[in-house]
Motif scaffolding. Structure first.
Motif, PDB file in Angstrom:
ATOM      1  N   SER A  27       5.222  33.226 -28.917  1.00 51.93           N
ATOM      2  CA  SER A  27       6.432  33.235 -29.742  1.00 51.93           C
ATOM      3  C   SER A  27       6.682  31.827 -30.251  1.00 51.93           C
ATOM      4  O   SER A  27       7.033  30.939 -29.477  1.00 51.93           O
TER       5      SER A  27
ATOM      6  N   GLU B 166       9.947  35.459 -25.379  1.00 50.09           N
ATOM      7  CA  GLU B 166      10.782  35.662 -26.561  1.00 50.09           C
ATOM      8  C   GLU B 166      11.713  34.479 -26.763  1.00 50.09           C
ATOM      9  O   GLU B 166      12.341  33.997 -25.811  1.00 50.09           O
TER      10      GLU B 166
ATOM     11  N   THR C  34      17.837  39.393 -24.394  1.00 49.72           N
ATOM     12  CA  THR C  34      16.451  38.963 -24.577  1.00 49.72           C
ATOM     13  C   THR C  34      15.619  39.276 -23.346  1.00 49.72           C
ATOM     14  O   THR C  34      14.467  39.728 -23.451  1.00 49.72           O
TER      15      THR C  34
END
Length: 209
Positions: free
Chosen positions: A91, A109, A141
């Motif tokens: 990410s 994330e 998240t």
């Protein structure tokens, strides 16, 4: 060479993180890729995605593997030729791999405000009640990461995050918890743990036997 850190989960499981500071050309000069990986790389339109892909290969080389030791099954799940289990995530500024003797999943994330807005699409939004906005972002998240990690382990078509994967109540300071996959008339129990690295949530999960 920005190998970032190793996170030891247990005696046979570790997460390895690479902080992406190199540009594409620097990465490309340092990795060896098989033909199928070169083709896949060339099809990526985003340099950020390309760098994440190459950083995973840098992590493999750091661990004395190479792209030639990695292969994907028909469902797109990665495997190592030596029989070790591997899970991959990247990410933006980080790539991560998890290597274990048992099947596990990992998800990385970045923390973004948008996750709270879309939370009802993939989770029970009541799990965010009574939290300050920053903690809502973090918890939503993490919950996405829980579901993504379990999906990577099971890797079956038809699994829906809101309909089939359910996290049990937990607090952010717990750093771990339990979840269920209810799919195809089966209920499977999973454990998960998580932490925050810079502005990212890092989650891993494994099935209870």
């Amino acid at each position: 060479m920005p190998f970032y850190k190793e996170i030891i989960i247990n005696d046979t499981t570790s997460i390895y993180l690479w902080k992406i500071e190199e540009d594409f050309n620097t990465f490309f000069r340092q990795v060896q890729l098989k033909d199928t990986s070169l083709t896949r790389l060339e099809c990526m339109k985003s340099e950020s995605h390309q760098n994440g892909f190459l950083a995973v290969r840098m992590l493999l080389q750091y661990l004395q593997y190479s792209d030639f030791d990695l292969y994907y099954d028909d469902f797109g799940k990665p495997h190592l030729k030596d029989g070790k289990h591997i899970s991959i995530s990247h990410s933006q500024d980080f790539s991560a791999i998890l290597i274990s003797n048992t099947p596990m999943g990992i998800d990385l994330e970045i923390l973004k405000d948008k996750i709270v807005t879309i939370a009802p699409r993939f989770m029970d939004a009541s799990h965010l009640e009574n939290l300050e906005q920053d903690n809502k972002i973090k918890k939503a998240t993490v919950i996405w990461g829980i579901k993504e990690s379990i999906f990577k382990i099971k890797n079956e078509r038809g699994i829906s995050f809101p309909k089939h994967i359910f996290e049990k109540p937990f607090h952010l300071n717990d750093k771990r918890g339990f979840a269920q996959l209810r799919f195809n008339n089966l209920i499977e129990e999973y454990c998960f743990q998580f932490e925050f690295v810079d502005n990212y949530a890092l989650v891993c999960a494994f099935q209870n036997k």
